[in-house]
Design a protein around this motif. Structure first.
Motif, PDB file in Angstrom:
ATOM      1  N   LEU A 109      -8.935   0.032  -0.074  1.00 15.35           N
ATOM      2  CA  LEU A 109      -9.393   0.717   1.144  1.00 15.35           C
ATOM      3  C   LEU A 109     -10.836   0.346   1.486  1.00 15.35           C
ATOM      4  O   LEU A 109     -11.637   0.078   0.590  1.00 15.35           O
ATOM      5  N   LYS A 166     -13.333  14.428  -5.503  1.00 16.38           N
ATOM      6  CA  LYS A 166     -12.080  14.352  -6.252  1.00 16.38           C
ATOM      7  C   LYS A 166     -12.334  13.911  -7.700  1.00 16.38           C
ATOM      8  O   LYS A 166     -11.759  14.459  -8.638  1.00 16.38           O
ATOM      9  N   LEU A 167     -13.223  12.925  -7.866  1.00 23.93           N
ATOM     10  CA  LEU A 167     -13.491  12.400  -9.204  1.00 23.93           C
ATOM     11  C   LEU A 167     -14.209  13.430 -10.075  1.00 23.93           C
ATOM     12  O   LEU A 167     -13.906  13.561 -11.259  1.00 23.93           O
ATOM     13  N   LEU A 185      -3.735   6.991 -12.662  1.00 23.01           N
ATOM     14  CA  LEU A 185      -5.077   6.421 -12.509  1.00 23.01           C
ATOM     15  C   LEU A 185      -5.036   4.934 -12.152  1.00 23.01           C
ATOM     16  O   LEU A 185      -5.897   4.466 -11.406  1.00 23.01           O
ATOM     17  N   HIS A 228      -8.618  14.588   2.992  1.00 25.65           N
ATOM     18  CA  HIS A 228      -9.677  13.563   3.020  1.00 25.65           C
ATOM     19  C   HIS A 228     -11.018  14.198   3.323  1.00 25.65           C
ATOM     20  O   HIS A 228     -11.830  13.665   4.077  1.00 25.65           O
ATOM     21  N   PHE A 282     -14.417   6.538   2.539  1.00 25.28           N
ATOM     22  CA  PHE A 282     -14.895   7.546   1.584  1.00 25.28           C
ATOM     23  C   PHE A 282     -16.254   8.099   1.982  1.00 25.28           C
ATOM     24  O   PHE A 282     -16.933   8.749   1.187  1.00 25.28           O
ATOM     25  N   TYR A 297      -5.845  18.267  -5.105  1.00 28.75           N
ATOM     26  CA  TYR A 297      -4.734  17.986  -4.196  1.00 28.75           C
ATOM     27  C   TYR A 297      -5.136  18.267  -2.746  1.00 28.75           C
ATOM     28  O   TYR A 297      -4.843  17.479  -1.839  1.00 28.75           O
ATOM     29  N   THR A 317      -6.758   3.543  -8.807  1.00 28.72           N
ATOM     30  CA  THR A 317      -7.755   2.470  -8.798  1.00 28.72           C
ATOM     31  C   THR A 317      -7.332   1.360  -7.836  1.00 28.72           C
ATOM     32  O   THR A 317      -8.168   0.785  -7.125  1.00 28.72           O
ATOM     33  N   LEU A 352     -11.725  15.841 -11.094  1.00 30.24           N
ATOM     34  CA  LEU A 352     -10.793  15.226 -12.053  1.00 30.24           C
ATOM     35  C   LEU A 352     -11.336  15.359 -13.476  1.00 30.24           C
ATOM     36  O   LEU A 352     -10.595  15.678 -14.416  1.00 30.24           O
ATOM     37  N   ALA A 392      -7.408  15.525  -1.527  1.00 32.78           N
ATOM     38  CA  ALA A 392      -6.652  14.290  -1.258  1.00 32.78           C
ATOM     39  C   ALA A 392      -5.926  14.382   0.081  1.00 32.78           C
ATOM     40  O   ALA A 392      -5.924  13.441   0.871  1.00 32.78           O
ATOM     41  N   LEU A 439      -5.450   1.754  -5.109  1.00 35.12           N
ATOM     42  CA  LEU A 439      -5.648   2.242  -3.734  1.00 35.12           C
ATOM     43  C   LEU A 439      -7.128   2.150  -3.369  1.00 35.12           C
ATOM     44  O   LEU A 439      -7.502   1.685  -2.287  1.00 35.12           O
ATOM     45  N   HIS A 447       1.310   6.800  -6.738  1.00 36.79           N
ATOM     46  CA  HIS A 447       0.155   7.651  -7.054  1.00 36.79           C
ATOM     47  C   HIS A 447       0.494   9.124  -6.815  1.00 36.79           C
ATOM     48  O   HIS A 447       0.246   9.973  -7.676  1.00 36.79           O
ATOM     49  N   VAL A 448       1.058   9.427  -5.648  1.00 42.46           N
ATOM     50  CA  VAL A 448       1.334  10.833  -5.301  1.00 42.46           C
ATOM     51  C   VAL A 448       2.393  11.413  -6.248  1.00 42.46           C
ATOM     52  O   VAL A 448       2.238  12.535  -6.754  1.00 42.46           O
ATOM     53  N   TYR A 453       0.832  -1.225   0.000  1.00 42.56           N
ATOM     54  CA  TYR A 453       0.000   0.000   0.000  1.00 42.56           C
ATOM     55  C   TYR A 453       0.864   1.272   0.000  1.00 42.56           C
ATOM     56  O   TYR A 453       0.634   2.168  -0.822  1.00 42.56           O
ATOM     57  N   ALA A 480       0.892  11.993  -9.564  1.00 40.58           N
ATOM     58  CA  ALA A 480      -0.002  13.160  -9.493  1.00 40.58           C
ATOM     59  C   ALA A 480       0.818  14.448  -9.584  1.00 40.58           C
ATOM     60  O   ALA A 480       0.447  15.391 -10.306  1.00 40.58           O
TER      61      ALA A 480
HETATM   62  C1  HEM Z   1      -5.114  14.825 -10.561  1.00 39.59           C
HETATM   63  C2  HEM Z   1      -5.584  13.778  -9.926  1.00 39.59           C
HETATM   64  C3  HEM Z   1      -5.159  13.340  -8.535  1.00 39.59           C
HETATM   65  C4  HEM Z   1      -4.326  13.940  -7.629  1.00 39.59           C
HETATM   66  C5  HEM Z   1      -3.575  15.268  -7.770  1.00 39.59           C
HETATM   67  C6  HEM Z   1      -4.269  13.087  -6.459  1.00 39.59           C
HETATM   68  C7  HEM Z   1      -3.517  13.337  -5.329  1.00 39.59           C
HETATM   69  C8  HEM Z   1      -3.415  12.496  -4.243  1.00 39.59           C
HETATM   70  C9  HEM Z   1      -2.572  12.685  -3.082  1.00 39.59           C
HETATM   71  C10 HEM Z   1      -1.635  13.895  -2.890  1.00 39.59           C
HETATM   72  C11 HEM Z   1      -2.789  11.667  -2.231  1.00 39.59           C
HETATM   73  C12 HEM Z   1      -2.115  11.430  -0.869  1.00 39.59           C
HETATM   74  C13 HEM Z   1      -2.976  11.976   0.236  1.00 39.59           C
HETATM   75  C14 HEM Z   1      -2.313  11.822   1.590  1.00 39.59           C
HETATM   76  O1  HEM Z   1      -1.234  12.366   1.782  1.00 39.59           O
HETATM   77  O2  HEM Z   1      -2.896  11.159   2.448  1.00 39.59           O
HETATM   78  C15 HEM Z   1      -3.765  10.788  -2.838  1.00 39.59           C
HETATM   79  C16 HEM Z   1      -4.250   9.641  -2.263  1.00 39.59           C
HETATM   80  C17 HEM Z   1      -5.270   8.885  -2.777  1.00 39.59           C
HETATM   81  N1  HEM Z   1      -5.906   9.090  -3.990  1.00 39.59           N
HETATM   82 FE1  HEM Z   1      -5.464  10.497  -5.346  1.00 39.59          FE
HETATM   83  N2  HEM Z   1      -5.089  12.007  -6.677  1.00 39.59           N
HETATM   84  C18 HEM Z   1      -5.645  12.126  -7.930  1.00 39.59           C
HETATM   85  C19 HEM Z   1      -6.545  11.256  -8.534  1.00 39.59           C
HETATM   86  C20 HEM Z   1      -7.163  10.198  -7.890  1.00 39.59           C
HETATM   87  C21 HEM Z   1      -8.238   9.415  -8.433  1.00 39.59           C
HETATM   88  C22 HEM Z   1      -8.839   9.568  -9.821  1.00 39.59           C
HETATM   89  C23 HEM Z   1      -8.586   8.497  -7.449  1.00 39.59           C
HETATM   90  C24 HEM Z   1      -9.663   7.450  -7.468  1.00 39.59           C
HETATM   91  C25 HEM Z   1      -9.893   6.533  -8.288  1.00 39.59           C
HETATM   92  C26 HEM Z   1      -7.718   8.707  -6.332  1.00 39.59           C
HETATM   93  C27 HEM Z   1      -7.732   7.969  -5.173  1.00 39.59           C
HETATM   94  C28 HEM Z   1      -6.889   8.118  -4.104  1.00 39.59           C
HETATM   95  C29 HEM Z   1      -6.885   7.272  -2.938  1.00 39.59           C
HETATM   96  C30 HEM Z   1      -7.831   6.093  -2.688  1.00 39.59           C
HETATM   97  C31 HEM Z   1      -5.867   7.740  -2.105  1.00 39.59           C
HETATM   98  C32 HEM Z   1      -5.402   7.128  -0.788  1.00 39.59           C
HETATM   99  C33 HEM Z   1      -5.767   7.933   0.419  1.00 39.59           C
HETATM  100  C34 HEM Z   1      -5.012   7.483   1.631  1.00 39.59           C
HETATM  101  O3  HEM Z   1      -4.436   6.402   1.691  1.00 39.59           O
HETATM  102  O4  HEM Z   1      -4.965   8.258   2.564  1.00 39.59           O
HETATM  103  N3  HEM Z   1      -6.869   9.753  -6.624  1.00 39.59           N
HETATM  104  N4  HEM Z   1      -4.140  11.314  -4.063  1.00 39.59           N
END
Ligand code: HEM
Length: 136
Positions: A67, A80-81, A57, A125, A72, A119, A61, A84, A122, A63, A15-16, A8, A19
């Motif tokens: 979870l 967020k979606l 992406l 939360h 959520f 951002y 997906t 997006l 994300a 992540l 992912h980060v 994870y 992004a």
């Molecule tokens: C431009 C698009 C996106 C950006 C800039 C972005 C940014 C981020 C960042 C910065 C985090 C880390 C958050 C933290 O520090 O806890 C994160 C986590 C996450 N993102 Fe994205 N994200 C994007 C798109 C997506 C999409 C499309 C999805 C869903 C399908 C998604 C699902 C998640 C999930 C499930 C987490 C995990 C949260 C966690 O573990 O705390 N993200 N994202």
């Protein structure tokens, strides 16, 4: 699934970072295209962008599938979606050479704003993103 769960932190890191690369490349390409440069529309720049977004992406997906749904519950992922879709759509319009420059500048700034909101959502939360801390 439990075997994947062990990765994870790594998947989240991919992912980060994807992004951050996606936002930085869009800011660079969009800014350069508005300044009249031709390279943002060359195939290498375009395919680099598609590649980064695919990684972003795919990791997202993964992540999401790992979870629990309760994470959520406040709607942060849905917000967020929605944003997006806005980020992608506005980004496409900002890169269209047939649009007048003023419109493209507007789309470019709106896409960057959408990115910033995604951002913030994300990180916090929370659907209110960066504002969540102030609203209590
Ligand atoms: C431009 C698009 C996106 C950006 C800039 C972005 C940014 C981020 C960042 C910065 C985090 C880390 C958050 C933290 O520090 O806890 C994160 C986590 C996450 N993102 Fe994205 N994200 C994007 C798109 C997506 C999409 C499309 C999805 C869903 C399908 C998604 C699902 C998640 C999930 C499930 C987490 C995990 C949260 C966690 O573990 O705390 N993200 N994202």
């Amino acid at each position: 699934m439990s075997a994947l769960l062990a990765y994870y932190p790594e998947i989240k890191s991919v992912h980060v970072h994807a992004a951050l690369c996606s936002g930085a490349l869009f800011a660079l390409r969009g800014g350069a295209a508005l300044a009249g440069a031709r390279w943002p529309r060359y195939w290498l720049a375009r395919y680099l962008s598609y590649g980064i977004d695919s990684v972003l992406l795919t990791a997202a997906t993964m992540l999401f599938s790992m979870l629990p749904a309760g994470m959520f519950a406040n709607g942060w992922l849905a917000a967020k979606l929605v944003l997006l879709v806005g980020y992608v759509g506005l980004g496409i319009l900002a890169m269209r050479p047939t649009r007048p420059p003023r419109q493209r500048t507007g789309f470019y700034l709106a896409a960057l704003t959408a990115y910033g909101c995604i951002y913030g959502i994300a990180r916090s939360h929370h659907p209110l993103g960066w504002l969540a801390g102030w609203m209590g």
